[in-house]
Every structure is written in C-alpha cells, then in structure tokens.
Motif scaffolding. Structure first.
Motif: not given
Length: 167
Positions: A49-51, A83-88
C-alpha cells in the motif's frame, strides 16, 4: 519482479442510490474488494500500500489512533488469513521527533500496529547514498541497517557490503 505477478487494484465497483453501478477509487474501507481480488489472483504473498495516506479513505482522520487502527486491523487479519506480508509505505512529517518511529505522517498507530518498521533516509554524510535503518522490530532481534546507492542506466540498487550501525 515478474511483471505478470504484479497486480494493481486501482478501483472498485459499487451501486449508488439510483441502483447504477459506479466505479470509485480503492480505499482500505473496501477490504472486501481486496479480498475478492486476492481470490481471483490466488497465491498472494505480498500486499503493498503506497503511500498509505492515499488509501485511508475520505472519512478517516489519519491523525486519530482509533480510526487508523480501525482501518488497518481488517487488513492485518486478511494478511494473516492468507499468510501474506503487508508493506505500508508512509511519508515522514516535516517537523522533528525524539524517536524515528514518531516521524511517520499522521497517527502513531501506523507504527504502533506494525510488527516491523524500517526507515529509509538520505545519508547525512553522502547525498547520493541512502540508508535503510531498523526502527521497531517485534518479531526478531534488531538487525543492522543497510546502505545503498542507485547507479547505472537503467538504474539499479548497489548495496554496501558493510552493515550500518546508525539507528
């Protein structure tokens, strides 16, 4: 990255008061639309999610802890289920703070709810170099930071071989 495995959820369909289907901008209030997209794609392991500020939705005050947590908690539950990673990706405020994790624009909840926080900054001693430094680390021992430059044409990341001890 394999570009065929990268997907962008840019809009969602909904029904207005007149019963017409309309397309709107995706926000984290549309967590069901994100889940539907993940089901269509299958085997989703990373959500970026960016940004983050652009996807909070117009009715969420990004400076209020309870409102930010109310939007991010369902995303965290969805990621855990898959089982997923989240990058904010969050931007920094212009003013100073006594702790780097407090530099995130908006509520402290953005870093409070995260399990890991990394900070990307320009090296104060070398304007061409960037530093990726550990902030909050709830799931592991703090790791050293990393330094890198972007060089070549097309540009590519060139990582330093020595760890960065700056925090």
């Amino acid at each position: 990255a394999d570009p065929y495995r990268v997907h962008l959820l840019s809009g969602v369909h909904s029904t207005n008061a007149a019963g017409s289907v309309v397309e709107g901008v995706f926000t984290l209030a549309d967590i069901d639309a994100l889940m539907d997209a993940m089901e269509r794609i299958g085997d989703v392991k990373l959500i970026v999610i960016d940004p983050i500020g652009s996807y909070m939705g117009g009715r969420v005050d990004a400076h209020r802890d309870n409102e930010v947590r109310g939007v991010l908690a369902p995303l965290g539950m969805l990621a855990q289920e898959w089982g997923a990673a989240v990058v904010l990706v969050a931007h920094q405020r212009k003013g100073g703070a006594s702790h780097a994790d407090d530099m995130v624009l908006g509520s402290r909840a953005f870093t409070g709810i995260a399990r890991s926080v990394l900070h990307l900054m320009r090296d104060p001693d070398d304007e061409d170099r960037r530093l990726l430094l550990p902030g909050k680390m709830n799931l592991s021992m703090p790791a050293p930071g990393l330094g890198f430059t972007i060089a070549g044409s097309p540009g590519s990341v060139e990582w330093d071989t020595d760890p960065i001890t700056l925090t």
